[in-house]
Design a protein around this motif. Sequence first.
Motif, mmCIF file in Angstrom:
data_model
loop_
_atom_site.group_PDB
_atom_site.id
_atom_site.type_symbol
_atom_site.label_atom_id
_atom_site.label_comp_id
_atom_site.label_asym_id
_atom_site.label_seq_id
_atom_site.Cartn_x
_atom_site.Cartn_y
_atom_site.Cartn_z
ATOM 1 N N THR A 40 0.840 -1.218 0.000
ATOM 2 C CA THR A 40 0.000 0.000 0.000
ATOM 3 C C THR A 40 0.869 1.260 0.000
ATOM 4 O O THR A 40 0.469 2.293 -0.523
ATOM 5 C CB THR A 40 -0.950 0.051 1.225
ATOM 6 O OG1 THR A 40 -0.174 0.191 2.427
ATOM 7 C CG2 THR A 40 -1.803 -1.201 1.314
ATOM 8 N N GLN A 43 2.252 1.773 -3.564
ATOM 9 C CA GLN A 43 1.163 2.256 -4.406
ATOM 10 C C GLN A 43 0.884 3.740 -4.132
ATOM 11 O O GLN A 43 0.713 4.538 -5.048
ATOM 12 C CB GLN A 43 -0.080 1.430 -4.079
ATOM 13 C CG GLN A 43 -1.203 1.588 -5.040
ATOM 14 C CD GLN A 43 -2.291 0.565 -4.727
ATOM 15 O OE1 GLN A 43 -2.873 0.576 -3.639
ATOM 16 N NE2 GLN A 43 -2.554 -0.311 -5.660
ATOM 17 N N PRO A 169 -6.857 -1.384 -11.645
ATOM 18 C CA PRO A 169 -7.304 -2.311 -10.595
ATOM 19 C C PRO A 169 -7.828 -1.696 -9.305
ATOM 20 O O PRO A 169 -8.558 -2.358 -8.566
ATOM 21 C CB PRO A 169 -6.062 -3.179 -10.327
ATOM 22 C CG PRO A 169 -4.909 -2.382 -10.815
ATOM 23 C CD PRO A 169 -5.417 -1.526 -11.929
ATOM 24 N N ASN A 170 -7.488 -0.456 -8.960
ATOM 25 C CA ASN A 170 -7.940 0.086 -7.677
ATOM 26 C C ASN A 170 -8.018 1.603 -7.736
ATOM 27 O O ASN A 170 -7.498 2.218 -8.661
ATOM 28 C CB ASN A 170 -7.019 -0.391 -6.540
ATOM 29 C CG ASN A 170 -5.565 -0.062 -6.835
ATOM 30 O OD1 ASN A 170 -5.235 1.097 -7.072
ATOM 31 N ND2 ASN A 170 -4.702 -1.064 -6.846
ATOM 32 N N PRO A 171 -8.669 2.218 -6.747
ATOM 33 C CA PRO A 171 -8.874 3.673 -6.800
ATOM 34 C C PRO A 171 -7.577 4.475 -6.935
ATOM 35 O O PRO A 171 -7.541 5.467 -7.657
ATOM 36 C CB PRO A 171 -9.576 3.975 -5.472
ATOM 37 C CG PRO A 171 -10.302 2.722 -5.147
ATOM 38 C CD PRO A 171 -9.400 1.613 -5.610
ATOM 39 N N GLU A 172 -6.502 4.037 -6.234
ATOM 40 C CA GLU A 172 -5.229 4.771 -6.343
ATOM 41 C C GLU A 172 -4.749 4.803 -7.791
ATOM 42 O O GLU A 172 -4.330 5.839 -8.303
ATOM 43 C CB GLU A 172 -4.134 4.121 -5.476
ATOM 44 C CG GLU A 172 -4.146 4.513 -4.027
ATOM 45 C CD GLU A 172 -5.124 3.662 -3.228
ATOM 46 O OE1 GLU A 172 -5.793 2.800 -3.840
ATOM 47 O OE2 GLU A 172 -5.224 3.867 -2.010
ATOM 48 N N SER A 173 -4.778 3.636 -8.438
ATOM 49 C CA SER A 173 -4.245 3.605 -9.801
ATOM 50 C C SER A 173 -5.175 4.326 -10.766
ATOM 51 O O SER A 173 -4.738 4.844 -11.786
ATOM 52 C CB SER A 173 -3.982 2.167 -10.255
ATOM 53 O OG SER A 173 -5.138 1.390 -10.133
ATOM 54 N N ARG B 213 -13.711 -0.081 -3.883
ATOM 55 C CA ARG B 213 -12.474 -0.843 -4.068
ATOM 56 C C ARG B 213 -12.823 -2.211 -4.643
ATOM 57 O O ARG B 213 -13.816 -2.828 -4.256
ATOM 58 C CB ARG B 213 -11.719 -0.988 -2.746
ATOM 59 C CG ARG B 213 -11.251 0.369 -2.278
ATOM 60 C CD ARG B 213 -10.447 0.401 -1.004
ATOM 61 N NE ARG B 213 -10.141 1.806 -0.728
ATOM 62 C CZ ARG B 213 -8.994 2.388 -1.057
ATOM 63 N NH1 ARG B 213 -8.034 1.691 -1.628
ATOM 64 N NH2 ARG B 213 -8.799 3.657 -0.813
ATOM 65 N N ARG B 214 -12.010 -2.627 -5.583
ATOM 66 C CA ARG B 214 -12.264 -3.912 -6.243
ATOM 67 C C ARG B 214 -11.910 -5.088 -5.323
ATOM 68 O O ARG B 214 -11.113 -4.950 -4.407
ATOM 69 C CB ARG B 214 -11.406 -4.039 -7.520
ATOM 70 C CG ARG B 214 -11.622 -2.930 -8.510
ATOM 71 C CD ARG B 214 -12.699 -3.301 -9.495
ATOM 72 N NE ARG B 214 -12.949 -2.181 -10.389
ATOM 73 C CZ ARG B 214 -12.453 -2.096 -11.616
ATOM 74 N NH1 ARG B 214 -11.709 -3.067 -12.101
ATOM 75 N NH2 ARG B 214 -12.719 -1.065 -12.368
ATOM 76 N N GLU B 215 -12.455 -6.259 -5.674
ATOM 77 C CA GLU B 215 -12.158 -7.476 -4.908
ATOM 78 C C GLU B 215 -10.662 -7.781 -4.987
ATOM 79 O O GLU B 215 -10.072 -8.312 -4.063
ATOM 80 C CB GLU B 215 -12.918 -8.680 -5.465
ATOM 81 C CG GLU B 215 -14.367 -8.418 -5.806
ATOM 82 C CD GLU B 215 -14.516 -7.622 -7.094
ATOM 83 O OE1 GLU B 215 -14.011 -8.091 -8.127
ATOM 84 O OE2 GLU B 215 -15.114 -6.530 -7.039
ATOM 85 N N GLU B 217 -8.138 -6.244 -4.577
ATOM 86 C CA GLU B 217 -7.264 -5.689 -3.540
ATOM 87 C C GLU B 217 -7.151 -6.576 -2.323
ATOM 88 O O GLU B 217 -8.152 -6.965 -1.735
ATOM 89 C CB GLU B 217 -7.802 -4.319 -3.117
ATOM 90 C CG GLU B 217 -6.938 -3.172 -3.639
ATOM 91 C CD GLU B 217 -7.328 -1.904 -2.940
ATOM 92 O OE1 GLU B 217 -6.434 -1.200 -2.471
ATOM 93 O OE2 GLU B 217 -8.534 -1.627 -2.854
#
Lengths: 217, 217
Positions: A40, A43, A169-173, B213-215, B217
């Motif tokens: 984390t 990221q 894949p995720n909010p950060e990216s 958030r996606r699964e 993660e």
Amino acid sequence: MAELSGESGVPVATIKYYLREGLLHPGERTSPNQARYDGTHIQRLRLVRALLDIGGLSVATAKDVLAALDSSEVSLHHVLGVTQYGLPLANPEQADEEARAWAWATLEKLMDERDWECEEGSPVVESLIGVLATMYALGYADFVSVLGRYAEAAENVAEVDVRYIADLPNPESIVEGMVVGTLFGDALLVALRRLAQANVSATVFDTDGKVSRREAE
Amino acid sequence: MAELSGESGVPVATIKYYLREGLLHPGERTSPNQARYDGTHIQRLRLVRALLDIGGLSVATAKDVLAALDSSEVSLHHVLGVTQYGLPLANPEQADEEARAWAWATLEKLMDERDWECEEGSPVVESLIGVLATMYALGYADFVSVLGRYAEAAENVAEVDVRYIADLPNPESIVEGMVVGTLFGDALLVALRRLAQANVSATVFDTDGKVSRREAE
């Protein structure tokens, strides 16, 4: 922390600064002088660098973006909006009232045609009003005849952009992709347009003959 | 000259400077202290202002553009090329050999796909190679997956641009239109893309719910 620095390529001093500023969450403390960092942190470091170095956001705006991202109250759409507010845009000096009124009417017509909404006072709207009003004041109001095609091209690119980041894949990216895609995308779009102009020009204008003056002259 | 200044809105001192630099052709002398200026002077003044103030060209480059325009040997396509060389573009610092090689291969593929030609070493190519190499070096090489759509949008805009300037009445106004359309067009295209992104984002991302958030993660 040396390991986090090695893995992320971010200098230790910079990581310490981010921790102090609250841009990076603390590691799990394992001893008085040691902390454990995980994926984390890597990221988040990538995102912070993208916001500051690529996006050129101020530390204060970057904090707002991260606070929105970490909040359980706001949507990703809202986080992207906060991010966009911080990105640089052309903002010519304001022209007079008449020019601004013309610019507003022009923008409203365009938004109606495309079924777009906009937030009055947002940096994007300010930039558009400023550029349009400046063109009007300088006597280039008729360029507005091509504005619809500009908006159409902008929408085509924006659809690709948003679909591209939505697949990350995720909010950060997603936030990172939005900054990178917007800023590098600006530079690419502008340069590609120049390249395309040169290629279209070669077909529209005679490339062998001399400058041809029209009969009108 | 006071009359020319009044009609064009360009200060007398600036007109004198343009005359000294050869950016404006002398008026017809009617007495030792008087010269007559006509429509060609107004037109040329507009163009010089556009080149310097809007295009940000150096005086030396503006002279090259005007010399090409006044030459009976070169085509209007060539004049537009000289003008484009002087317009500002993003030019990130050069990345390493590997990144540049990747950028070149990426650009060549894109040009093949669109049947475009480019001039090696031109500012546009340098900008594209610089931006692409920087993206590669920073780990955003996969953004290239959307590059074809960017090029398509750029071409659509370029076709409108070139058709717009081709309809202008004379070579001076065509060059002026190219500078104005390119520079203000950049600013409009970039801002319209932001507006379109916000509108597309509102439909793609949930605007009510919190950051999801996606699964994965």
